[in-house]
Design a protein around this motif. Structure first.
Motif, PDB file in Angstrom:
ATOM      1  N   LEU A 360       0.829  -1.204   0.000  1.00 30.22           N
ATOM      2  CA  LEU A 360       0.000   0.000   0.000  1.00 30.22           C
ATOM      3  C   LEU A 360       0.863   1.252   0.000  1.00 30.22           C
ATOM      4  CD1 LEU A 360      -2.974  -0.700   2.457  1.00 30.22           C
ATOM      5  CD2 LEU A 360      -3.151   0.061   0.076  1.00 30.22           C
ATOM      6  N   GLU A 361       1.897   1.223   0.821  1.00 32.22           N
ATOM      7  CA  GLU A 361       2.801   2.376   0.898  1.00 32.22           C
ATOM      8  C   GLU A 361       3.518   2.594  -0.429  1.00 32.22           C
ATOM      9  OE1 GLU A 361       3.069   4.484   3.461  1.00 32.22           O
ATOM     10  OE2 GLU A 361       1.481   3.353   4.455  1.00 32.22           O
ATOM     11  N   GLU A 362       3.858   1.502  -1.098  1.00 39.04           N
ATOM     12  CA  GLU A 362       4.582   1.590  -2.369  1.00 39.04           C
ATOM     13  C   GLU A 362       3.645   1.837  -3.560  1.00 39.04           C
ATOM     14  OE1 GLU A 362       7.814   1.615  -2.650  1.00 39.04           O
ATOM     15  OE2 GLU A 362       8.254   1.160  -0.540  1.00 39.04           O
ATOM     16  N   GLN A 367      -1.381  -3.287  -9.420  1.00 41.99           N
ATOM     17  CA  GLN A 367      -0.656  -4.199 -10.302  1.00 41.99           C
ATOM     18  C   GLN A 367      -0.591  -5.599  -9.702  1.00 41.99           C
ATOM     19  OE1 GLN A 367       3.038  -2.681 -11.838  1.00 41.99           O
ATOM     20  NE2 GLN A 367       3.741  -4.689 -12.560  1.00 41.99           N
ATOM     21  N   GLN A 368      -0.468  -5.679  -8.384  1.00 39.20           N
ATOM     22  CA  GLN A 368      -0.464  -6.988  -7.733  1.00 39.20           C
ATOM     23  C   GLN A 368      -1.805  -7.695  -7.927  1.00 39.20           C
ATOM     24  OE1 GLN A 368       0.500  -5.720  -3.758  1.00 39.20           O
ATOM     25  NE2 GLN A 368       2.679  -6.187  -3.999  1.00 39.20           N
ATOM     26  N   VAL A 436      -8.978 -11.300  -2.925  1.00 40.81           N
ATOM     27  CA  VAL A 436     -10.041 -10.515  -2.284  1.00 40.81           C
ATOM     28  C   VAL A 436      -9.441  -9.358  -1.490  1.00 40.81           C
ATOM     29  CG1 VAL A 436     -11.848 -10.578  -0.519  1.00 40.81           C
ATOM     30  CG2 VAL A 436     -11.673 -12.425  -2.197  1.00 40.81           C
ATOM     31  N   SER A 437      -8.383  -9.630  -0.741  1.00 37.39           N
ATOM     32  CA  SER A 437      -7.738  -8.607   0.078  1.00 37.39           C
ATOM     33  C   SER A 437      -7.189  -7.477  -0.790  1.00 37.39           C
ATOM     34  CB  SER A 437      -6.614  -9.230   0.909  1.00 37.39           C
ATOM     35  OG  SER A 437      -7.103 -10.280   1.720  1.00 37.39           O
ATOM     36  N   LEU A 438      -6.544  -7.831  -1.878  1.00 38.92           N
ATOM     37  CA  LEU A 438      -5.990  -6.823  -2.792  1.00 38.92           C
ATOM     38  C   LEU A 438      -7.107  -5.990  -3.424  1.00 38.92           C
ATOM     39  CD1 LEU A 438      -3.283  -9.034  -4.535  1.00 38.92           C
ATOM     40  CD2 LEU A 438      -2.810  -7.029  -3.107  1.00 38.92           C
ATOM     41  N   TYR A 439      -8.205  -6.664  -3.809  1.00 40.26           N
ATOM     42  CA  TYR A 439      -9.329  -5.964  -4.432  1.00 40.26           C
ATOM     43  C   TYR A 439      -9.911  -4.916  -3.489  1.00 40.26           C
ATOM     44  CZ  TYR A 439     -14.072  -5.080  -6.072  1.00 40.26           C
ATOM     45  OH  TYR A 439     -15.238  -4.459  -6.466  1.00 40.26           O
ATOM     46  N   VAL A 440     -10.162  -5.301  -2.248  1.00 45.43           N
ATOM     47  CA  VAL A 440     -10.772  -4.379  -1.292  1.00 45.43           C
ATOM     48  C   VAL A 440      -9.834  -3.208  -0.983  1.00 45.43           C
ATOM     49  CG1 VAL A 440     -11.597  -4.152   1.085  1.00 45.43           C
ATOM     50  CG2 VAL A 440     -12.254  -6.139  -0.292  1.00 45.43           C
ATOM     51  N   LEU A 441      -8.556  -3.482  -0.855  1.00 46.93           N
ATOM     52  CA  LEU A 441      -7.598  -2.392  -0.602  1.00 46.93           C
ATOM     53  C   LEU A 441      -7.574  -1.421  -1.793  1.00 46.93           C
ATOM     54  CD1 LEU A 441      -4.648  -4.329   1.082  1.00 46.93           C
ATOM     55  CD2 LEU A 441      -6.357  -2.876   2.175  1.00 46.93           C
ATOM     56  N   CYS A 442      -7.691  -1.950  -2.996  1.00 50.99           N
ATOM     57  CA  CYS A 442      -7.762  -1.077  -4.179  1.00 50.99           C
ATOM     58  C   CYS A 442      -9.013  -0.199  -4.150  1.00 50.99           C
ATOM     59  CB  CYS A 442      -7.773  -1.921  -5.453  1.00 50.99           C
ATOM     60  SG  CYS A 442      -6.166  -2.495  -5.995  1.00 50.99           S
ATOM     61  N   VAL A 443     -10.141  -0.797  -3.781  1.00 48.49           N
ATOM     62  CA  VAL A 443     -11.395  -0.062  -3.739  1.00 48.49           C
ATOM     63  C   VAL A 443     -11.357   1.058  -2.709  1.00 48.49           C
ATOM     64  CG1 VAL A 443     -13.846  -0.250  -3.136  1.00 48.49           C
ATOM     65  CG2 VAL A 443     -12.801  -1.967  -4.610  1.00 48.49           C
ATOM     66  N   LEU A 444     -10.795   0.758  -1.529  1.00 43.25           N
ATOM     67  CA  LEU A 444     -10.778   1.734  -0.450  1.00 43.25           C
ATOM     68  C   LEU A 444      -9.704   2.802  -0.630  1.00 43.25           C
ATOM     69  CD1 LEU A 444     -11.348  -0.570   2.636  1.00 43.25           C
ATOM     70  CD2 LEU A 444     -13.030   0.798   1.411  1.00 43.25           C
ATOM     71  N   ASN A 445      -8.615   2.446  -1.290  1.00 41.52           N
ATOM     72  CA  ASN A 445      -7.495   3.376  -1.450  1.00 41.52           C
ATOM     73  C   ASN A 445      -7.722   4.246  -2.684  1.00 41.52           C
ATOM     74  OD1 ASN A 445      -5.017   4.478  -0.683  1.00 41.52           O
ATOM     75  ND2 ASN A 445      -3.908   3.118  -2.064  1.00 41.52           N
ATOM     76  N   LYS A 446      -8.801   5.039  -2.643  1.00 41.89           N
ATOM     77  CA  LYS A 446      -9.207   5.804  -3.826  1.00 41.89           C
ATOM     78  C   LYS A 446      -8.216   6.938  -4.123  1.00 41.89           C
ATOM     79  CE  LYS A 446     -14.101   4.882  -2.989  1.00 41.89           C
ATOM     80  NZ  LYS A 446     -15.444   5.439  -2.746  1.00 41.89           N
TER      81      LYS A 446
END
Length: 446
Positions: A360-362, A367-368, A436-446
Motif C-alpha cells: 500500500l505504501e509503495e 498491479q499486484q 479478495v484482500s488486494l481488491y478491497v484495498l484497491c477499492v478503499l485506497n481511492k
C-alpha cells in the motif's frame, strides 16, 4: 498457530471437506457431540466453513419427554461409542543459505542471507460420534421448546441450526512447536566501511490439552412447530448473480461473490473510505483489534435488535461511530462487507499482512491485483504449471518485484520473473483470499 496445526492435521487425515475446524481451543468445551452451532456459508477462499457457537446443547432446547430421561442418559458420555484412535505426526526442518557479492566501483557490496524453519508435533487423536440413527429415533420422542429464547431468536434471524454429531479430540496433552529464523548481513565499503546486520527469529509453541476438540462434523436440523428432523441432503447454495462477463471459471465465481458482498464499499464517499481503510490497516497490524472488529461485526449481523458500537481504540472509533448512526439497511450491508474482508485477511499469514501494508505504501496494490487475477484465470486446481504475462511482474523498483513475488509465494505459488508459475494442488483458497484482500484495498485506497 493453532489454526495452522489443526489444518495440517486435517490435511494429513484426508477426512474430507465436511469437517469444520475449531477456531480456538477456548471453544472446545462448547464443541462436543450434541452441542448446537450455526454454520456460515463457506466462502470460496475458505477451506472450512466458519461456525458460531450457540452455547446450548440439544437437551437445553428440548421439551421433557414422557419418561423424563435426559439426552445424557440416552447418549452416555456425550455419545462416545468406542472412539477410533490414531496418531498424526509432523516434522519439518528446512534451511536455505545464500551469498551474493557485487563489485561496483568505487564500492563493494556483499549480501549474505540465511533462513531456517522447523515444525514439529505428534498428536494422538480419537474420533467420537453419535450414530445419526439414534438421534433420528430421539426426534420422534422429544419436541423442540419453541418458547426457548434461543429458538425464538434463531427464527427471527433466519439462521439454520446445526448439531455436532462427530468430533476429533486429543487423547493426551500435546505441545506443538514451530520456529523460523531469517538473518542477513549487508557490508558496504564506500570510502569508509559501514556494516549493518539484521536477524529475525520467531518461536511459537502451544500446549493442546487432553480432550480438546480440534474439528467436528455437523448435521442440520429442520424445525417446524416443535417437531424436528435431520437433514441428510443439504443442497449447496449457489449465488444467482451472473459474472457480468468479467471472467469465467473459478475467478468468475469469485468475482460474483466479492461484488455481491462488497458492492457497498465501492459506493462509499472518499472520507468514509479513508476511515475504513485506516481501520483495516490497524487490524492488519494488531490481532487484538482484529478480533474486536470481527466480534462487533458478527454482533451486528446476528443481533435482531439494536447493537451499540463502542470502542476504546482510536483506530476503530471513527468507523464504529459512522456505523452506529447509519440506517439499519446500510449498517447490515457494511457489517457484511467488513466481516467478509476480515474473513479473507484471516486466511493470510502474518508476513503476508505486513507485505500488503508495505505494498500500500509503495502504491503497487493495483498491479499486484492484476497479477493474482491473471494466475486465477487458469484452472490452478488441475493445471499447476503455466505462464502469465511477464510484464505483470515488471515494477519500477526491484524491491517491489521481490516483495510481490514473496507475498504471492506465501499462498502456495512459485513465481519466476519470466512469468512461469507453479501452483501447489491446494493453492486456490489461499490465493483467492489474497485476491479478495488486494481488491478491497484497491477499492478503499481511492
Amino acid at each position: 498457530m493453532i489454526k495452522k496445526v489443526i489444518q495440517s492435521i486435517v490435511n494429513q487425515m484426508g477426512s474430507g471437506s465436511d469437517l469444520v475446524l475449531v477456531h480456538s481451543i477456548l471453544d472446545q468445551e462448547q464443541i462436543r457431540p450434541l452441542c448446537l452451532v450455526t454454520i456460515q456459508e463457506k466462502k470460496m477462499f475458505q477451506k472450512s466453513p466458519h461456525y458460531r457457537r450457540a452455547r446450548f446443547k440439544l437437551e437445553d432446547v428440548l421439551l421433557p419427554g414422557e419418561d423424563d430421561k435426559s439426552t445424557e442418559s440416552l447418549f452416555p458420555k456425550g455419545g462416545h461409542r468406542e472412539p477410533m484412535q490414531f496418531t498424526v505426526t509432523k516434522s519439518v526442518n528446512d534451511r536455505v543459505d545464500g551469498n551474493l557479492s557485487l563489485p561496483v566501483e568505487p564500492a563493494n557490496i556483499e549480501v549474505n542471507a540465511a533462513a531456517s524453519a522447523s515444525k514439529e508435533w505428534s498428536i494422538k487423536l480419537e474420533m467420537n460420534h453419535i450414530p445419526v440413527q439414534e438421534i433420528q429415533a430421539l426426534s420422534t420422542k422429544r419436541k423442540i421448546n419453541m418458547n426457548h429464547s434461543f429458538i425464538q431468536q434463531l427464527q427471527k434471524s433466519g439462521e439454520r441450526l446445526h448439531m455436532v454429531y462427530e468430533t476429533i479430540e486429543t487423547s493426551e496433552d500435546t505441545t506443538c512447536k514451530a520456529s523460523s529464523e531469517t538473518g542477513g548481513g549487508l557490508k558496504t565499503w564506500i570510502y569508509a566501511k559501514l556494516c549493518a546486520k539484521g536477524t529475525r527469529e520467531k518461536k511459537q509453541s502451544i500446549t493442546i490439552p487432553k480432550g480438546c476438540t480440534l474439528a467436528f462434523r455437523v448435521i442440520p436440523l429442520d424445525i417446524t412447530d416443535g417437531s424436528w428432523d435431520l437433514d441428510y441432503f443439504t443442497p449447496q447454495t449457489k449465488s444467482l448473480l451472473v459474472s457480468d462477463g468479467f471472467s469465467t471459471g473459478k475467478l468468475g465465481e469469485l468475482e460474483v461473490e466479492v461484488r455481491g458482498t462488497c458492492q457497498v464499499l465501492s459506493k462509499l464517499s472518499l472520507d468514509v473510505s479513508v476511515i475504513l481503510l485506516k481501520a483495516i490497516k490497524a487490524v492488519m497490524r494488531d490481532r487484538n483489534l482484529f478480533q474486536e472488529l470481527t466480534q462487533k461485526m458478527e454482533a451486528v449481523l446476528h443481533e435482531t435488535g439494536s447493537c451499540e458500537l463502542k470502542t476504546e481504540s482510536p483506530d476503530l472509533k471513527n468507523l464504529l461511530s459512522i456505523l452506529q448512526y447509519s440506517s439499519r439497511q446500510l449498517l447490515l450491508q457494511m457489517a457484511g462487507a467488513i466481516a467478509y474482508v476480515l474473513d479473507a485477511l484471516d486466511e493470510l499469514t502474518e508476513d503476508q499482512l505486513l507485505l500488503l501494508l508495505e505494498s500500500l505504501e509503495e502504491k503497487i496494490v493495483p498491479q499486484q491485483l492484476k497479477l493474482v487475477a491473471a494466475i486465477l484465470e487458469h484452472n490452478i486446481e488441475k493445471k499447476v504449471n503455466f505462464r502469465v504475462d511477464a510484464s505483470l511482474l515488471s515494477f519500477s523498483q526491484e524491491k517491489e518485484q521481490e516483495l510481490t513475488i514473496a507475498m504471492v509465494e506465501m499462498s502456495g505459488v512459485t513465481l519466476q520473473k519470466d512469468g512461469s508459475v507453479v501452483c501447489m494442488e491446494d493453492a486456490f483458497p489461499a490465493l483467492a483470499a489474497l485476491c479478495v484482500s488486494l481488491y478491497v484495498l484497491c477499492v478503499l485506497n481511492k
